[in-house]
Design a protein around this motif. Structure first.
Motif, mmCIF file in Angstrom:
data_model
loop_
_atom_site.group_PDB
_atom_site.id
_atom_site.type_symbol
_atom_site.label_atom_id
_atom_site.label_comp_id
_atom_site.label_asym_id
_atom_site.label_seq_id
_atom_site.Cartn_x
_atom_site.Cartn_y
_atom_site.Cartn_z
ATOM 1 N N SER A 44 0.993 -1.519 -0.041
ATOM 2 C CA SER A 44 -0.099 -0.091 -0.064
ATOM 3 C C SER A 44 0.646 0.959 0.590
ATOM 4 O O SER A 44 1.903 1.061 0.263
ATOM 5 N N ASP A 45 0.111 2.550 -0.042
ATOM 6 C CA ASP A 45 1.269 3.229 -0.271
ATOM 7 C C ASP A 45 1.098 4.374 1.633
ATOM 8 O O ASP A 45 1.972 5.308 1.710
ATOM 9 N N GLN A 46 0.544 2.962 2.393
ATOM 10 C CA GLN A 46 0.838 3.163 3.682
ATOM 11 C C GLN A 46 1.642 2.989 4.791
ATOM 12 O O GLN A 46 1.567 1.741 3.977
ATOM 13 N N ILE A 47 2.138 2.798 5.368
ATOM 14 C CA ILE A 47 3.216 2.215 6.580
ATOM 15 C C ILE A 47 2.528 1.305 8.046
ATOM 16 O O ILE A 47 1.742 2.210 8.591
ATOM 17 N N GLY A 48 2.369 0.706 8.341
ATOM 18 C CA GLY A 48 2.267 -0.164 9.127
ATOM 19 C C GLY A 48 0.823 -1.401 9.167
ATOM 20 O O GLY A 48 1.014 -2.060 10.487
ATOM 21 N N GLY A 49 0.669 -1.174 8.125
ATOM 22 C CA GLY A 49 -0.270 -2.631 7.675
ATOM 23 C C GLY A 49 -1.512 -2.841 8.909
ATOM 24 O O GLY A 49 -1.662 -1.843 9.768
ATOM 25 N N THR A 50 -1.151 -3.871 9.294
ATOM 26 C CA THR A 50 -3.116 -4.491 10.056
ATOM 27 C C THR A 50 -2.179 -3.867 11.975
ATOM 28 O O THR A 50 -3.375 -3.925 12.583
ATOM 29 N N LEU A 151 8.935 11.480 12.638
ATOM 30 C CA LEU A 151 9.160 10.880 11.447
ATOM 31 C C LEU A 151 9.897 11.691 10.344
ATOM 32 O O LEU A 151 9.658 11.151 9.188
ATOM 33 N N GLY A 152 9.266 12.513 10.655
ATOM 34 C CA GLY A 152 9.402 13.933 9.506
ATOM 35 C C GLY A 152 8.377 13.910 8.482
ATOM 36 O O GLY A 152 7.676 14.152 8.087
ATOM 37 N N GLU A 153 9.196 13.570 6.692
ATOM 38 C CA GLU A 153 8.838 13.942 6.082
ATOM 39 C C GLU A 153 7.268 12.371 6.106
ATOM 40 O O GLU A 153 6.477 11.871 5.087
ATOM 41 N N TRP A 154 7.485 11.592 7.000
ATOM 42 C CA TRP A 154 7.315 10.220 6.639
ATOM 43 C C TRP A 154 6.271 9.881 7.530
ATOM 44 O O TRP A 154 4.752 8.976 7.770
ATOM 45 N N SER A 155 5.211 11.369 8.272
ATOM 46 C CA SER A 155 4.369 11.265 10.010
ATOM 47 C C SER A 155 4.170 11.029 8.837
ATOM 48 O O SER A 155 2.237 10.234 9.599
ATOM 49 N N GLU A 156 3.009 10.978 7.589
ATOM 50 C CA GLU A 156 1.742 10.852 7.418
ATOM 51 C C GLU A 156 1.149 10.045 7.034
ATOM 52 O O GLU A 156 -0.078 9.612 6.212
ATOM 53 N N LYS A 157 2.667 9.363 6.557
ATOM 54 C CA LYS A 157 2.318 7.999 5.996
ATOM 55 C C LYS A 157 2.021 6.340 7.436
ATOM 56 O O LYS A 157 2.095 5.677 6.359
ATOM 57 N N ILE A 158 1.790 7.240 8.084
ATOM 58 C CA ILE A 158 1.812 5.937 9.601
ATOM 59 C C ILE A 158 0.505 5.431 8.826
ATOM 60 O O ILE A 158 -0.458 6.242 9.173
ATOM 61 N N ASN A 191 -0.605 18.586 18.698
ATOM 62 C CA ASN A 191 0.991 17.966 18.611
ATOM 63 C C ASN A 191 0.873 17.001 17.864
ATOM 64 O O ASN A 191 2.128 16.433 17.669
ATOM 65 N N ASN A 192 0.383 16.190 16.453
ATOM 66 C CA ASN A 192 0.173 14.758 16.546
ATOM 67 C C ASN A 192 0.652 13.786 17.150
ATOM 68 O O ASN A 192 1.958 13.458 16.602
ATOM 69 N N GLY A 197 -2.102 0.788 17.851
ATOM 70 C CA GLY A 197 -1.584 0.355 16.947
ATOM 71 C C GLY A 197 -0.399 1.597 15.814
ATOM 72 O O GLY A 197 0.161 1.197 15.768
ATOM 73 N N ARG A 198 -1.151 2.866 15.854
ATOM 74 C CA ARG A 198 -0.556 3.189 15.260
ATOM 75 C C ARG A 198 0.995 4.330 16.305
ATOM 76 O O ARG A 198 2.218 3.837 15.273
ATOM 77 N N ALA A 199 0.726 4.128 17.476
ATOM 78 C CA ALA A 199 1.809 4.498 17.655
ATOM 79 C C ALA A 199 3.163 3.956 17.782
ATOM 80 O O ALA A 199 4.089 3.272 17.804
ATOM 81 N N LEU A 200 2.531 2.304 17.976
ATOM 82 C CA LEU A 200 3.403 0.970 18.311
ATOM 83 C C LEU A 200 4.074 0.842 16.391
ATOM 84 O O LEU A 200 5.095 0.932 15.793
#
Length: 558
Positions: A44-50, A151-158, A191-192, A197-200
């Motif tokens: 997918s275009d996002q990180i973290g899966g299930t 996570l810098g530029e990856w912050s919205e990819k989780i 503060n984002n 699960g998103r934190a892990l």
């Protein structure tokens, strides 16, 4: 599967990891730390899966956070508890010992070498804590809040869950709205800062970024590449524009790409019943399972899944599909029952979310039917509606149009297509005993899980008559948090062939591998705990392998 010795690779690395959930990211970190060059490919275009989509809780006995609080545990107690639940149906009994021994080491390693941190959620115990070896607190670990801006530029990819607010489990991240501190929610959103699960996933991915591990999104693995001796030496992937990319793996390939719950053909082929409403990212289509089967993998635990009753608010969408919500605590509360399409009760409504859907597949040999297949209904009255969050209906709100309601049980039955006389008789029998908070038919109020879900407030919180109109009905669908069958693995996470031998260079973990606990779910995190543990073991093993010469290519992915 492609069999080729002389392959012209678009790129070479030591280890290719397919997926970006807890198992995949843990594998990548450990393999790197053994000196391996690693590339992660995410479909997918996002990180973290299930993992990112979930509560993010690993179930790990005897962990460091328990010890810090003085909570006692042991290998023997954990094994006694687990084997009581597996009933000897686990695919490989020896792997239970491996899990119990190495789970705490995995938690220690991540604590020492990554930003991953947990806490013990107060009062959150094993789902069957009253069984021998069970614990009333400590084995389920709650991810600490994580600042996504790190996570810098990856912050919205989780990947995010559309329902969970940015609260930890202990703070009410998966509980009723009355438990939510909306000021804290607002501060974290501003503060984002994320949780569960998103934190892990984010904290694991920070470990990946800190190591400079290359991650390619929108790049699904499609086929394994093997040499003519049967060793996996790489993968054919597909770039975002549909172009084939051949990536060589000097040490091996890890399949950690999730389950197959969104693949209707695979579900029909392997599971004992349909999953009509999967509760995971829709990218879980069994890609890894198909690749492993093509490579000759033996399979294990294929009839099992992480079962979960699904509820649907048709107005909520996620990634272009109606969102299948994970369970509803209201089903365990007083003033409600669950009935089948014939208007009859068939289960203790307070059973765990793993156990309750198993009753959907009960076969009636007398009628030659599956009486508890869809539609199954949660029936409740205004008393419950006034005090509990039910799917997305908050107390005090009018029920939306998509919720069937009526002033009488018979009228409600007619609206949902259930025999009115039978449903009325079912409710009358239940009410006759419920006024005294008793349930001789299904022994409601007796399970540790339902007592825990209702905060040990007594049988009054779990059993009460359905008597105050209007009356409501909600369909309960056959859902799943993911499947947990796949290629058989050994203590290193190596995939085993149909002839019982290791397939060189091929590893699997998480929902893409056989579930080592069989059909058991010991507590919150029974999915993620084994996934990360075997990701840890596989990462160490594959990272320490001697690299193979698989071509003369020197190319590097852009």
């Amino acid at each position: 599967m492609i069999v080729k010795n002389d392959m012209k690779w678009d790129a070479e690395t030591d280890v290719v990891v397919l997926g970006s959930g807890g198992a995949a990211l843990t594998t990548a970190i450990l393999a790197h730390d053994q000196g391996a060059e690693v590339v992660i490919l995410e479909k997918s275009d996002q990180i973290g899966g299930t993992t990112a989509f979930s509560g993010g809780i690993p179930w790990i006995p005897n962990n460091r956070y328990m010890k810090e609080l003085g909570l006692e545990d042991s290998h023997e107690e954990a094994k006694t508890y687990i084997t009581k639940l597996t009933h000897g149906k686990e695919p490989d009994p020896e792997l239970i010992d491996v899990y119990i021994e190495h789970g705490p080491k995995m938690i220690d390693y991540l604590y020492q070498h990554t930003p991953v941190r947990f806490a013990v959620p107060k009062g959150y115990g094993d789902y069957y804590a009253d069984l021998p070896g069970g614990k009333k607190e400590g084995r389920s670990l709650d991810p600490l809040p994580f600042p996504l801006n790190d996570l810098g530029e990856w912050s919205e990819k989780i990947r995010r869950n559309p329902i969970f607010p940015p609260l930890t489990l202990e703070e009410g991240g998966a509980s009723d709205p009355g438990d939510i501190d909306f000021t804290l929610v607002g501060t974290r959103m501003e503060n984002n800062i994320t949780t569960m699960g998103r934190a892990l996933a984010a904290s694991l991915f920070k470990g990946v970024l800190d190591r400079g591990i290359q991650t390619l999104t929108s790049t699904p693995g499609k086929e394994l590449v093997m040499d003519d001796e049967g060793a996996v030496i790489g993968v054919r992937a597909e770039s975002g524009d549909g172009t084939d990319i051949f990536i060589g793996a000097r040490k091996g390939v890890m399949i950690a790409s999730g389950g197959f719950e969104w693949n209707k053909e695979l579900v029909r082929s392997f599971l004992k019943g349909a999953i009509t409403h999967p509760q995971s990212p829709s990218y879980n289509e069994g890609d890894g399972l198909i690749m492993a089967m093509e490579a000759g993998a033996a399979l294990g635990n294929m009839s099992e899944a992480w079962w979960s009753p699904a509820f649907v608010d048709p107005t909520i969408e996620y990634e272009g599909k109606v969102y299948n919500q994970i369970d509803s605590q209201a089903r365990t509360m007083a003033n409600s029952i669950i009935v089948n399409k014939h208007g009859k009760r068939f289960v203790n409504e307070g059973a765990t979310y793993m156990d309750l859907p198993k009753s959907f597949y009960t076969y009636d040999q007398n009628s030659q039917s599956l009486p508890n297949e869809s539609n199954v209904w949660l029936i409740f009255d205004q008393q419950l509606k006034d005090r509990a969050l039910i799917v997305t209906m908050a107390p005090g709100e009018n029920a939306p149009d998509w919720v069937p309601q009526a002033d009488s049980i018979q009228e409600l039955a007619e609206k949902i297509g259930v025999d009115p006389n039978q449903l009325e008789a079912t409710v009358e029998r239940f009410n006759h005993h419920a006024v005294n908070h008793e349930d001789p038919d299904f022994n409601r109020g007796s399970l540790h899980f339902e007592n825990f879900a209702n905060r040990f407030k007594g049988r009054e919180a779990m059993i009460g008559p359905i008597e105050k109109g209007p009356f409501y009905a909600l369909p309960i669908y056959a859902g799943s948090l993911g499947t947990n069958g796949g290629p058989r693995i050994n203590e290193h996470g190596q995939v085993i062939s149909l002839r019982g031998e290791v397939i060189p260079g091929l590893y699997a973990a998480g929902n893409a591998a056989m579930g080592i606990l069989g059909g058991a779910y010991p507590g919150a995190g029974g999915t993620i705990g084994p996934a990360m543990t075997f990701g840890y073991l596989a990462g160490m093993h594959i990272g320490n392998l001697k690299p193979r010469k698989i071509s003369d290519a020197e190319s590097v992915l852009a």
